[in-house]
Design an enzyme around this catalytic site. Sequence first.
Site, PDB file in Angstrom:
ATOM      1  N   SER A   1      75.244  79.307  54.006  1.00 15.02           N
ATOM      2  CA  SER A   1      74.454  78.272  53.327  1.00 15.02           C
ATOM      3  C   SER A   1      73.181  78.904  52.779  1.00 15.02           C
ATOM      4  O   SER A   1      72.932  80.096  52.944  1.00 15.02           O
ATOM      5  CB  SER A   1      74.093  77.168  54.313  1.00 15.02           C
ATOM      6  OG  SER A   1      73.110  77.662  55.208  1.00 15.02           O
ATOM      7  N   LYS A   2      72.382  78.070  52.165  1.00 18.44           N
ATOM      8  CA  LYS A   2      71.108  78.500  51.576  1.00 18.44           C
ATOM      9  C   LYS A   2      70.245  79.273  52.577  1.00 18.44           C
ATOM     10  O   LYS A   2      69.529  80.190  52.206  1.00 18.44           O
ATOM     11  CB  LYS A   2      70.331  77.262  51.114  1.00 18.44           C
ATOM     12  CG  LYS A   2      70.621  76.850  49.688  1.00 18.44           C
ATOM     13  CD  LYS A   2      69.353  76.304  49.048  1.00 18.44           C
ATOM     14  CE  LYS A   2      69.080  76.687  47.626  1.00 18.44           C
ATOM     15  NZ  LYS A   2      69.969  77.526  46.933  1.00 18.44           N
TER      16      LYS A   2
END
Length: 503
Positions: A250-251
Amino acid sequence: MRVRFAPSPTGHLHVGNARTALFNWLLARGQGGTFVLRLEDTDDVRSNVASADGIVEDLRWLGLTWDEGPDVGGAFGPYRQTERLGHYRAHAERLMAGGHAYHCFCSPADLEAQREVALREGRTPQYAGTCRDIDPASARARVEGGEPAAIRFRVPPRDAVTFTDLVRGPITTDIAMIGDFVLIRQNGVPAYNFAVVVDDLEMAITLVVRGEDHVPNTPRQCLLYDALGAAPPQFAHLSLVLGPDHAPLSKRHGASSVGEFRARGILPEALVNYLALLGWSPGQGEELLPAAELARRFRVEDVTRSAGVFDPDKLAWMNRHYVKTADPARIATLLVPHLRDAGLLAADASGGGDLAPFLLACVPLVAGTVDTLADAPERLRPVFETPRPSATVEHLAGEAAEAAEAGRQVVVAFAQELSGRPRLTRETFREAAQQVRQRTGQKGRALFHPIRLALTGADSGPELDLLVPAIEAGAQAPGHVGLAPIVGCRERAAICAAALVGA
Ligand code: GLU
């Protein structure tokens, strides 16, 4: 073989989904199949056109071309779910006519309340079957009277449902785990499990390759194929892509979308090559392979069940390779946005025309030495930065008296040598250095170290053979190209020599 990639346009294209698209593409291209792009855009709260456009653009950038899809059309269209509502309705009617589905009048509020009770009691929420046995004719009359109704699937009285996953093997689900599920919501929008089956069936998809988050959906989909009297396609579910800490990528892990990697100056062929190896291996210890060769070797049965851990260092290594072997003119153009971002190029500058010789001269400094093109401006700093002559004065003052004197002589001779010359090329720089060698008697490090100091003010840095032509191309670039001013070698040497003579 007919395969498809069916993104929901609710955000950016995640690299995990890009890998799903890639594996489908590899299969289609390697086996003479057809690759279909379908937009699953029925979620009107989260779907948006910008996301759909972005996904299409990212897929194109990766080179994952499709044979049928929303933009290119095809014999099985339309390829946007919002344009297929009539198809879902028709299949739902068929299922109701066959007794496989029924109208459900339960209000969303009632259903939510039932769900909460189940969760509170530690049960898996499941539809209670309230509307299951309403007489179809009276249900029809209520619908015609304007009462809002969903359409629900009647899960058949069977013990279990089994499918064989090409990656995971046979998967059996107890039918008691599956409650009657919604096919079409009260607002007329189909539920995912229903729309996907109608589409895969009508689009004659033979193999579904998608993320493992869809494994729990597949038994429901198999039941629907049965009820529709059709054989299901084959299924292959890919493990998730994880970050180095084994949490879903994810980010938090830095870049996680294709767009972010692109903005960082990762080349599409590097990302494609890297993603292909995430959960699959071409064998023979080989890793750097072009897409066509990956397609030739790819077999979905060889995909591993274990999760793919994203390794940014390996991607960087691959990208370095592809930047090094790419056409220099292409890399030159790709440098433009990064130079702009670093403020070294005007925001409206374009890569062609009079700027091209400079950009091309920069490529050898960058190729093979940077992980991503975003690192290029830093690597090119000695090209843009005029050294402070005091830096060279101080450097030489720190050396033994004899070496310092020899260094001063080299710089002065170098400045004199350049004063009568046009801008240097790699060859004329070598000639000039040769002349300085003859005039001063210095060679090797004693010759090139002072020259480097004069040109860059630093002890070390890129090869002078590569740096000098880039500096000179920058100094010659006309003002209108929007390049930050670059001081040429002649001027750098003259300023430095003057400072040394005055010191
Ligand atoms: N639209 C689904 C998703 O983005 C894909 C469904 C499928 O491949 O069956 O997760």
